[in-house]
Design a protein around this motif. Structure first.
Motif, short mmCIF file in Angstrom:
data_model
loop_
_atom_site.label_atom_id
_atom_site.label_comp_id
_atom_site.label_asym_id
_atom_site.label_seq_id
_atom_site.Cartn_x
_atom_site.Cartn_y
_atom_site.Cartn_z
N UNK A 17 -6.53 -8.93 25.95
CA UNK A 17 -7.43 -8.39 26.98
C UNK A 17 -6.54 -8.27 28.36
N UNK A 18 -5.48 -9.35 28.90
CA UNK A 18 -5.00 -9.31 29.58
C UNK A 18 -4.16 -7.92 29.18
N UNK A 19 -3.66 -7.92 28.26
CA UNK A 19 -2.53 -6.61 28.23
C UNK A 19 -3.51 -5.50 28.80
N UNK A 20 -4.81 -5.67 28.03
CA UNK A 20 -5.40 -3.84 28.06
C UNK A 20 -6.09 -4.06 29.49
N UNK A 21 -6.64 -4.52 30.08
CA UNK A 21 -6.98 -4.74 31.97
C UNK A 21 -5.88 -4.48 32.94
N UNK A 22 -4.08 -5.26 32.22
CA UNK A 22 -3.28 -4.75 32.55
C UNK A 22 -2.96 -3.19 33.58
N UNK A 23 -3.67 -2.54 31.70
CA UNK A 23 -2.86 -1.22 32.04
C UNK A 23 -3.86 -0.29 33.01
N UNK A 24 -2.90 0.72 34.10
CA UNK A 24 -3.44 1.27 35.29
C UNK A 24 -4.36 2.27 34.50
N UNK A 62 -7.01 3.13 31.81
CA UNK A 62 -7.48 2.79 30.48
C UNK A 62 -8.29 4.01 30.03
N UNK A 63 -8.13 4.12 28.50
CA UNK A 63 -8.79 4.75 28.16
C UNK A 63 -10.15 4.74 27.73
N UNK A 64 -11.26 5.70 26.97
CA UNK A 64 -12.57 4.89 26.75
C UNK A 64 -11.86 3.84 25.11
N UNK A 65 -10.92 4.46 24.36
CA UNK A 65 -11.24 3.88 23.90
C UNK A 65 -10.72 2.04 24.48
N UNK A 87 -12.75 -1.31 23.56
CA UNK A 87 -11.80 -2.69 22.77
C UNK A 87 -12.39 -2.93 24.29
N UNK A 88 -11.74 -3.51 25.38
CA UNK A 88 -12.36 -4.65 26.57
C UNK A 88 -13.74 -5.30 26.54
N UNK A 89 -14.20 -4.86 26.19
CA UNK A 89 -15.95 -5.21 26.03
C UNK A 89 -16.39 -5.89 24.62
#
Lengths: 508, 446
Positions: free
Chosen positions: B201-208, B210-213, B217-219
């Motif tokens: 989660x942290x990695x995904x949120x760190x992306x500047x 983020x795509x729809x997928x 995924x975050x949700x």
């Protein structure tokens, strides 16, 4: 008594026996208790503290014996001594244990032994939980001098306080102080002056508050301030010494009280120990003055109640016989020349007097009408007895209610004993010339105060060596016994811290 | 039943029979402490009067009343005048005179009040109290005292596991094992699993950008982590049902039989003091054996220049005359042992007391007997030489006695042989120290 009928109707066991056989269990005990309560409260009109009946084993009874019958007590070797003695006697079969012990407390605790049969438990509950209980609650001496609601808390406090003193100051020091205090227990009661009623429950809180206040108020600076007293010391006159003596409220009959308040050397915890011993002596003082009445009341109550239980068909003839057998043992009175004679049995005389009062109320003779006009023929004997139990002590009870009929029945005679003569003299017997003398002489013998030495603090030489002067005032030329006199004086010296002199003063 | 009765209120019925019984114990101890000296004398007397086997049984002792008096001020009985009322008049009339009984005593009633009775104060000591006082003299270490007083023959042995018990007996491994299997079965999420998701989660949120997928995924991760944490809270790491305790069951310790030989020199030089010391020595050994073995026989052998098996009375109080030959006692002991106590069935203990006098030639014989015939087949041999009260001064700086010298040679090669010179009671225990040391160590290790 108006409530008797509905109560009887409500009884589930009416017509049937409450129990059968010797075995007891808690359900039966409760059923019997309720039946007894119905008779005690509704027919005799007794007014008792709530009851707490505790079943204990023989060992626990021995424990209770040794701590003067109280459920808890502070630690002292003399209780251990009593324990080992009672245990030895009991184990060798020289001495049977009491069926019960009852404590003047609210709730009123009575101990019943587990060995008792159901019939005996019935007797014991009627005797202790209703007879003694009513007496404790209603007799004026107990009302004035004891605090039954607070006694157990106070004993608990005393126990913990003594234990904490032992921890802080060592067993030996505490023991020495308690030994000395115990030696003066006989001189540790107020006999005439009425002290403020003890509120034993609040006691510990008040002590704590006092100590906290002292701790807060303490300021070391004051120690360094020179006091003004030494400069004036030489000019203190005799007059001022007398003034200080007056302020000490001399003479004082309560030695323990005097030492607690005025000893120059005792530490504050030692004063507290003295106060504990003194409070206990005072608590037991009414019991010593009412032994005859107390036992008479309890014995009369159990006798009346078990007979009523039998009349109502609640106990069997066998159970009644067992109870009456035991009752007869308790109220046996041996003649003066019998080897078993050990004085007048308080159960025997007390019970006989209660029965006699009932008889005088119901079926008075001409003699009774002459001697006891106030109660003769008053049919309401329960009310008369309740009034007697509430307002007399042994001495006044005998003086008021011992009838010529009973004096004849016991064949009482008064014997005088002068040390200077080689023979006793029969002063009076149970005849019309002798009734008054016998009755008054017997009443005198129940005056607890008169049977004990009259020793008072009369002087303190505050100017000189601080010697404390005690004075023994003898009555009818009876002096203090030599045994124990010096040893007890040593105890007084230990508490006072300076020399103590005991002088004899002839009665004025 | 519902109607409240009178002023009595509700009565309470309480069963106190299970309450602690020894409420008076503290007071009893205070009493014993106060009368220590007297009680001790009484115990000494009891030890002298009793047999070895009964010595430690507690029982009645009497002490003088002096130490236990509680003085008070009393009125004297023989001064002044008093009047009493008595029941049971037979034929007295007013004015009659009755002679006072002779011998004073005031009212003629037998005095039974506390304080002036001359009867000694008598009471019973429990076995433990009796032993305490006895041991105090012998200066036994506390551990030994405790183990000697422990008469229970049971020992607690490990016996598997149980579901309830006291905290100190917690079986940690078992508890963790049960906990683990329960967690696995209920699929409790592990901390590591959650950490992994949180890292993702942290990695995904760190992306500047983020795509729809990624958004989805975050949700999803949020929901999943929330669910797992809830589950983790609902299923405890350790549940009360996991907890296991070591179980101990009382086991009867098998106890065999032992025989104890008491050997004593009864020639004239053994006086009262010497015999008293010897007796305590034998009592102590007997106590030890009694605790360890179900059955203990005692054989008494006394000797002068010749030995005989005798009963206890004769052993301590009989007087023999003649020379001294220790070997005669040893020979008798061997004979009795071979006849009645074969070493295969019996644990043999031997205690010998002597003043140490023996002829040089006989000492050699004795040492030979001990080395060849006795020590190899015996559990323990204890010898005390009872010295004079001045502590053996009379030897000067010079030599030991013959017997001592002979016995001392045996010591290095025989661990089950103990010898000591005893002057006072406190010297006795060291002789038997090794006997007591073993169980003490075992107790300490548990």
């Amino acid at each position: 008594m108006t409530r008797a009928d509905p109560a009887q109707d409500a009884a589930p066991t009416r017509g049937g026996l409450l129990f059968d056989g010797a075995e007891w269990d808690f359900a039966t005990v409760r059923r019997v208790y309720e039946a007894i309560e119905r008779i005690a409260c509704d027919e005799l009109g007794l007014d008792v503290f709530p009851n707490q009946v505790e079943i204990i084993s023989a060992e626990q009874m021995l424990d209770a014996y040794s701590s003067v019958g109280m459920p808890l007590m502070y630690a002292h070797w003399s209780y251990g001594k009593r324990f080992v003695r009672d245990e030895a006697l009991y184990r060798r079969g020289y001495q049977a244990l009491a069926y019960e012990i009852v404590i003047n407390s609210n709730p009123c605790i009575s101990y019943c032994m587990e060995e008792n049969t159901m019939a005996m438990q019935t007797l014991v509950i009627a005797h202790a939980a209703f007879g003694h209980n009513h007496f404790f609650k209603n007799n004026y001496l107990f009302q004035q001098w004891t605090d039954p609601a607070g006694i157990l808390d106070y004993l608990d406090f005393a126990k913990r306080y003594v234990a904490s003193c032992e921890e802080r100051h060592g067993l030996e020091l505490v023991e020495t102080t308690l030994d000395a205090a115990h030696a003066l227990m006989g001189q540790g009661v107020f006999r005439y002056r009425r002290a403020a009623k003890l509120k034993l429950g609040d006691y510990e809180r008040r002590l704590r508050e006092r100590q906290e206040r002292e701790a807060q108020d303490y300021c070391d600076l004051w120690r360094t301030v020179p006091s003004g007293a030494p400069a004036r010391e030489n000019s203190i006159s005799e007059e001022e010494a007398r003034e200080r003596k007056r302020r000490l409220r001399l003479p004082e009959e309560n030695l323990l009280y005097f030492l607690e308040k005025n000893s120059p050397t005792l530490r504050s915890w030692q004063r507290e120990l003295l106060r504990i011993v003194r409070n206990l002596a005072q608590y037991f003082y009414p019991q010593r003055q009412t032994k005859l009445m107390n036992e008479g009341c309890a014995t009369f109550v159990h006798y009346t109640i078990v007979n009523r239980l039998y009349e109502k068909g609640l106990i069997s003839e066998g159970a009644l016989m067992e109870i009456l057998h035991s009752h007869a043992n308790v109220v046996a009175q041996f003649d003066f020349d019998d080897p078993n004679f050990g004085g007048i049995n308080p159960y025997a005389l007390g019970f006989a007097m209660m029965q006699d009062i009932k008889r005088i109320c119901v079926l008075p003779t001409a003699e009774d009408r002459e001697w006891l006009p106030d109660i003769a023929g008053r049919q309401d004997w329960p009310a008369v007895l309740r009034d007697v139990w509430a307002n007399y002590r042994d001495e006044s009870f005998v003086r008021q209610f011992l009838s010529p009929y009973l004096m004849r029945k016991f064949r009482l005679f008064a014997l005088s004993d002068k040390a200077s003569e080689s023979s006793y003299r029969v002063e009076a017997i149970h005849d019309s010339e002798g009734y008054r003398r016998v009755r008054s002489s017997l009443a005198d013998s129940y005056d607890v105060g008169a049977g004990e030495p009259d020793i008072q603090v009369v002087d303190v030489d505050l100017l000189g060596d601080r010697e404390l002067v005690l004075r023994h005032t003898s009555r009818k030329g009876v002096s203090l016994a030599e045994t124990g006199r010096e040893a007890t004086l040593r105890h007084v010296r230990r508490l006072w811290g300076y020399d103590v002199r005991l002088e004899d003063a002839p009665a004025p | 039943m519902t109607a409240k009765r009178g002023a009595g209120g509700m009565a309470q019925f309480i069963d106190r029979r299970l309450n602690p019984r020894d409420k008076s114990l503290g007071n009893r101890q205070r009493f014993l402490r106060r009368t220590r000296a007297e009680v001790r004398r009484a115990v000494d007397k009891a030890v002298a009067e009793r047999t070895i086997a009964d010595a430690a049984n507690g029982g009645a002792v009497s002490i003088p009343t002096d130490g236990v008096g509680e003085p008070q001020f009393h009125l004297s009985r023989d001064s002044g005048e008093r009047e009493r009322v008595l029941p049971g008049n037979k034929d007295f009339v007013a004015g009659d005179r009755i002679e006072k009984p002779k011998g004073g005593g005031g009212s003629g009633r037998r005095a039974s009040d506390s304080g002036d009775g001359e009867d000694p104060f008598s009471f019973a000591l429990s076995e433990a109290e009796f032993l305490d006082i006895l041991f105090e003299d012998l200066e036994l270490p506390d551990l030994v005292k405790a183990s000697l007083k422990d008469v229970s023959q049971r020992e607690f042995r490990r016996a598997g596991y149980t579901n309830d018990g006291a905290t100190p007996n917690l079986a940690v491994l078992r508890t963790m094992r049960a906990s683990m299997s329960r967690r696995l079965a209920l699929r409790r999420p592990t901390a590591a699993g959650i950490e992994q998701l949180e890292a993702e989660l942290a990695a995904l949120r760190a992306e500047t950008e983020p795509g729809v997928a990624d958004q989805l995924r975050i949700a999803e991760l949020y929901a999943e982590i929330e669910r797992l944490k809830r589950l983790q809270r609902a299923i405890p790491f350790i549940d009360p049902i996991d907890v296991r305790y070591n179980r101990f069951t009382p086991t009867i310790v098998p106890r065999a039989k032992a025989v104890m030989f008491c050997l004593m020199d009864v020639s004239a030089s053994m006086g009262e003091r010497e015999k008293d010391l010897a007796k305590r020595f034998f009592i102590l050994l007997h106590l030890f054996l009694k605790r360890k073995y179900a059955r203990v026989d005692i054989v008494f052998i006394r000797h002068t220049h010749e030995a005989a098996e005798v009963d206890e009375q004769e052993f301590f109080y009989g007087r023999g005359t003649g020379g001294t030959a220790v070997s005669s006692a040893l020979k008798t002991m061997i004979a009795v042992r071979d006849k009645r106590y074969p070493a295969a069935d019996w644990n043999v203990y031997c205690a010998q007391a002597s003043d140490g006098d023996n002829s040089a030639s006989d000492t050699q014989v004795s040492v030979g007997l001990l080395r060849e015939a006795i020590l190899p087949q015996i559990q323990y041999y204890a010898y005390i030489e009872i010295a004079d009260e001045d502590g053996g001064q009379r030897y000067g700086g010079g030599g030991d006695k013959d017997l001592w010298r002979g016995y001392a040679q045996l010591k290095p090669a025989a661990p089950n042989f103990a010898l000591a010179r005893v002057v006072g009671r406190d010297d006795i225990y060291p002789v038997l120290r090794e006997l007591f040391a073993k169980p003490a160590r075992k107790g300490a290790a548990q």
